[in-house]
Design an enzyme around this catalytic site. Structure first.
Site, PDB file in Angstrom:
ATOM      1  N   PRO A 136       0.795  -1.226   0.000  1.00 57.58           N
ATOM      2  CA  PRO A 136       0.000   0.000   0.000  1.00 57.58           C
ATOM      3  C   PRO A 136       0.828   1.277   0.000  1.00 57.58           C
ATOM      4  CG  PRO A 136      -0.085  -1.074   2.143  1.00 57.58           C
ATOM      5  CD  PRO A 136       0.543  -2.048   1.196  1.00 57.58           C
ATOM      6  N   ASN A 137       0.361   2.218  -0.775  1.00 58.83           N
ATOM      7  CA  ASN A 137       0.905   3.578  -0.879  1.00 58.83           C
ATOM      8  C   ASN A 137       2.231   3.656  -1.637  1.00 58.83           C
ATOM      9  OD1 ASN A 137      -1.251   4.785   0.666  1.00 58.83           O
ATOM     10  ND2 ASN A 137      -0.350   3.789   2.445  1.00 58.83           N
TER      11      ASN A 137
ATOM     12  N   ARG B  10       5.260  10.959  -2.274  1.00 60.13           N
ATOM     13  CA  ARG B  10       4.882  10.740  -0.893  1.00 60.13           C
ATOM     14  C   ARG B  10       6.089  10.956   0.030  1.00 60.13           C
ATOM     15  NH1 ARG B  10       4.766   4.603   1.296  1.00 60.13           N
ATOM     16  NH2 ARG B  10       3.951   5.097   3.344  1.00 60.13           N
TER      17      ARG B  10
ATOM     18  N   TYR C 148      11.266   8.854   1.687  1.00 65.08           N
ATOM     19  CA  TYR C 148      11.337   7.806   0.664  1.00 65.08           C
ATOM     20  C   TYR C 148      12.027   8.231  -0.631  1.00 65.08           C
ATOM     21  CZ  TYR C 148       7.819   5.804   3.781  1.00 65.08           C
ATOM     22  OH  TYR C 148       7.157   5.311   4.883  1.00 65.08           O
TER      23      TYR C 148
ATOM     24  N   ASN D 271       8.061  -5.382  -0.586  1.00 65.86           N
ATOM     25  CA  ASN D 271       7.913  -4.262   0.346  1.00 65.86           C
ATOM     26  C   ASN D 271       6.428  -4.204   0.736  1.00 65.86           C
ATOM     27  OD1 ASN D 271       7.704  -1.918   1.768  1.00 65.86           O
ATOM     28  ND2 ASN D 271       8.957  -0.697   0.375  1.00 65.86           N
TER      29      ASN D 271
ATOM     30  N   ALA E 232       2.828  -0.466   4.956  1.00 65.83           N
ATOM     31  CA  ALA E 232       2.290  -0.449   6.319  1.00 65.83           C
ATOM     32  C   ALA E 232       1.714  -1.798   6.752  1.00 65.83           C
ATOM     33  CB  ALA E 232       1.229   0.644   6.437  1.00 65.83           C
TER      34      ALA E 232
ATOM     35  N   HIS F 183       3.398  -3.997   9.470  1.00 63.40           N
ATOM     36  CA  HIS F 183       3.223  -3.823  10.909  1.00 63.40           C
ATOM     37  C   HIS F 183       1.857  -4.273  11.413  1.00 63.40           C
ATOM     38  CE1 HIS F 183       6.669  -1.449   9.877  1.00 63.40           C
ATOM     39  NE2 HIS F 183       5.950  -0.577   9.208  1.00 63.40           N
TER      40      HIS F 183
ATOM     41  N   ASP G 230       0.988 -15.336   7.300  1.00 61.05           N
ATOM     42  CA  ASP G 230       0.438 -16.686   7.065  1.00 61.05           C
ATOM     43  C   ASP G 230       0.520 -17.084   5.596  1.00 61.05           C
ATOM     44  OD1 ASP G 230      -0.126 -16.930   9.734  1.00 61.05           O
ATOM     45  OD2 ASP G 230      -2.302 -16.746   9.536  1.00 61.05           O
TER      46      ASP G 230
ATOM     47  N   GLU H 271      12.165  -9.399   2.347  1.00 59.09           N
ATOM     48  CA  GLU H 271      11.422  -8.205   2.777  1.00 59.09           C
ATOM     49  C   GLU H 271      12.328  -6.985   2.616  1.00 59.09           C
ATOM     50  OE1 GLU H 271      10.278  -8.554   6.899  1.00 59.09           O
ATOM     51  OE2 GLU H 271       9.618  -6.454   7.027  1.00 59.09           O
TER      52      GLU H 271
ATOM     53  N   HIS I  34      12.534  -2.602   3.019  1.00 58.10           N
ATOM     54  CA  HIS I  34      11.980  -1.299   3.381  1.00 58.10           C
ATOM     55  C   HIS I  34      12.950  -0.227   2.916  1.00 58.10           C
ATOM     56  CE1 HIS I  34       8.815  -3.198   5.566  1.00 58.10           C
ATOM     57  NE2 HIS I  34       9.723  -3.993   6.111  1.00 58.10           N
ATOM     58  N   ILE I  35      12.396   0.778   2.264  1.00 53.03           N
ATOM     59  CA  ILE I  35      13.209   1.877   1.737  1.00 53.03           C
ATOM     60  C   ILE I  35      13.836   2.651   2.894  1.00 53.03           C
ATOM     61  CG2 ILE I  35      13.068   4.042   0.424  1.00 53.03           C
ATOM     62  CD1 ILE I  35      10.569   2.689  -1.013  1.00 53.03           C
ATOM     63  N   SER I  36      13.020   2.963   3.876  1.00 53.65           N
ATOM     64  CA  SER I  36      13.503   3.719   5.040  1.00 53.65           C
ATOM     65  C   SER I  36      14.002   2.750   6.110  1.00 53.65           C
ATOM     66  CB  SER I  36      12.362   4.575   5.596  1.00 53.65           C
ATOM     67  OG  SER I  36      11.302   3.742   6.052  1.00 53.65           O
TER      68      SER I  36
ATOM     69  N   ARG J 103      12.534   4.968  13.130  1.00 56.17           N
ATOM     70  CA  ARG J 103      11.305   5.761  13.027  1.00 56.17           C
ATOM     71  C   ARG J 103      10.371   5.458  14.204  1.00 56.17           C
ATOM     72  NH1 ARG J 103       9.121   5.201   7.089  1.00 56.17           N
ATOM     73  NH2 ARG J 103       7.771   6.903   7.866  1.00 56.17           N
TER      74      ARG J 103
ATOM     75  N   ARG K 106       6.545   1.127  13.887  1.00 51.88           N
ATOM     76  CA  ARG K 106       7.179   0.544  12.694  1.00 51.88           C
ATOM     77  C   ARG K 106       8.284  -0.452  13.052  1.00 51.88           C
ATOM     78  NH1 ARG K 106       5.185   3.862   8.512  1.00 51.88           N
ATOM     79  NH2 ARG K 106       4.763   5.941   9.303  1.00 51.88           N
TER      80      ARG K 106
HETATM   81  C1  DQA Z   1       8.056   1.211   4.234  1.00 52.81           C
HETATM   82  C2  DQA Z   1       8.044   1.457   5.742  1.00 52.81           C
HETATM   83  C3  DQA Z   1       6.645   1.282   6.303  1.00 52.81           C
HETATM   84  O1  DQA Z   1       6.656   1.523   7.705  1.00 52.81           O
HETATM   85  C4  DQA Z   1       5.691   2.256   5.652  1.00 52.81           C
HETATM   86  O2  DQA Z   1       4.377   2.052   6.135  1.00 52.81           O
HETATM   87  C5  DQA Z   1       5.748   2.199   4.174  1.00 52.81           C
HETATM   88  C6  DQA Z   1       7.040   2.093   3.512  1.00 52.81           C
HETATM   89  C7  DQA Z   1       9.448   1.505   3.618  1.00 52.81           C
HETATM   90  O3  DQA Z   1       9.669   1.080   2.491  1.00 52.81           O
HETATM   91  O4  DQA Z   1      10.279   2.166   4.247  1.00 52.81           O
HETATM   92  O5  DQA Z   1       4.728   2.295   3.492  1.00 52.81           O
HETATM   93  O6  DQA Z   1       7.756  -0.148   3.983  1.00 52.81           O
END
Ligand code: DQA
Length: 152
Positions: free
Chosen positions: A10-11, A18, A23, A79, A82, A85, A92, A104, A106-108, A113, A117
């Site tokens: 998502p997002n 964003r 990011y 990735n 959100a 979390h 599952d 897995e 994560h960009i950040s 943070r 998270r």
């Molecule tokens: C994220 C970190 C997540 O906490 C956040 O909700 C994202 C992006 C990252 O790539 O850093 O949507 O997965």
């Protein structure tokens, strides 16, 4: 040629617009193009898929679980945004397909943070984790997935 899945949750369709301080300014289309170049170097066919819907992500994991079992896929770079979390269902799904290697990413640096998270439901089911390298992390994750598969 075996397939690899680049899965974004998502997002992440908003990448580049964003929270750029968090990011960066690279768009998802740029990331996918960069990963397609890497896939050519690595000798895999990359499928890119993004969804804001948890069920659509779960369905893709199931599809790749089947492809992996059939010897047609190497695994997935994921990735989960959100959902990382919150989602027992994604945990599952990865456990449920039994064997699909999922890296897995994560960009950040989620650990630097907000505390909400710091916990990931996906990590215990993941074959590896890449955190905090910006969008370059997708390339590290792809490379890591290939090395893991070479190790057998
Ligand atoms: C994220 C970190 C997540 O906490 C956040 O909700 C994202 C992006 C990252 O790539 O850093 O949507 O997965």
């Amino acid at each position: 040629m075996k397939k690899m899945l680049l899965l974004n949750g998502p997002n992440l369709n908003l990448l580049g617009l964003r929270e750029p301080e968090q990011y960066g300014r690279t768009t998802l289309a740029d990331v996918e193009a960069m990963c397609q170049d890497a896939a050519k170097r690595l000798g895999v066919e990359l499928e890119c898929f993004q969804s804001n819907w948890e069920g659509a992500l779960i369905d893709k994991i199931h599809d790749y679980g089947r492809l992996f079992k059939a010897g047609q896929a190497v695994g997935a770079v994921f990735n989960p945004g959100a959902f990382t979390h919150t989602s027992v269902a994604l945990h599952d799904a990865i456990k449920g397909v039994d064997g699909l290697p999922v890296i897995e990413i994560h960009i950040s640096n989620v650990h630097a943070r907000e505390s909400f998270r710091h916990h990931s439901y996906v990590s215990p089911a993941a074959a590896g984790i890449v955190v905090g390298f910006g969008v370059q992390g997708y390339l590290l994750a792809m490379e890591g997935l290939m090395r893991k598969q070479a190790q057998g």
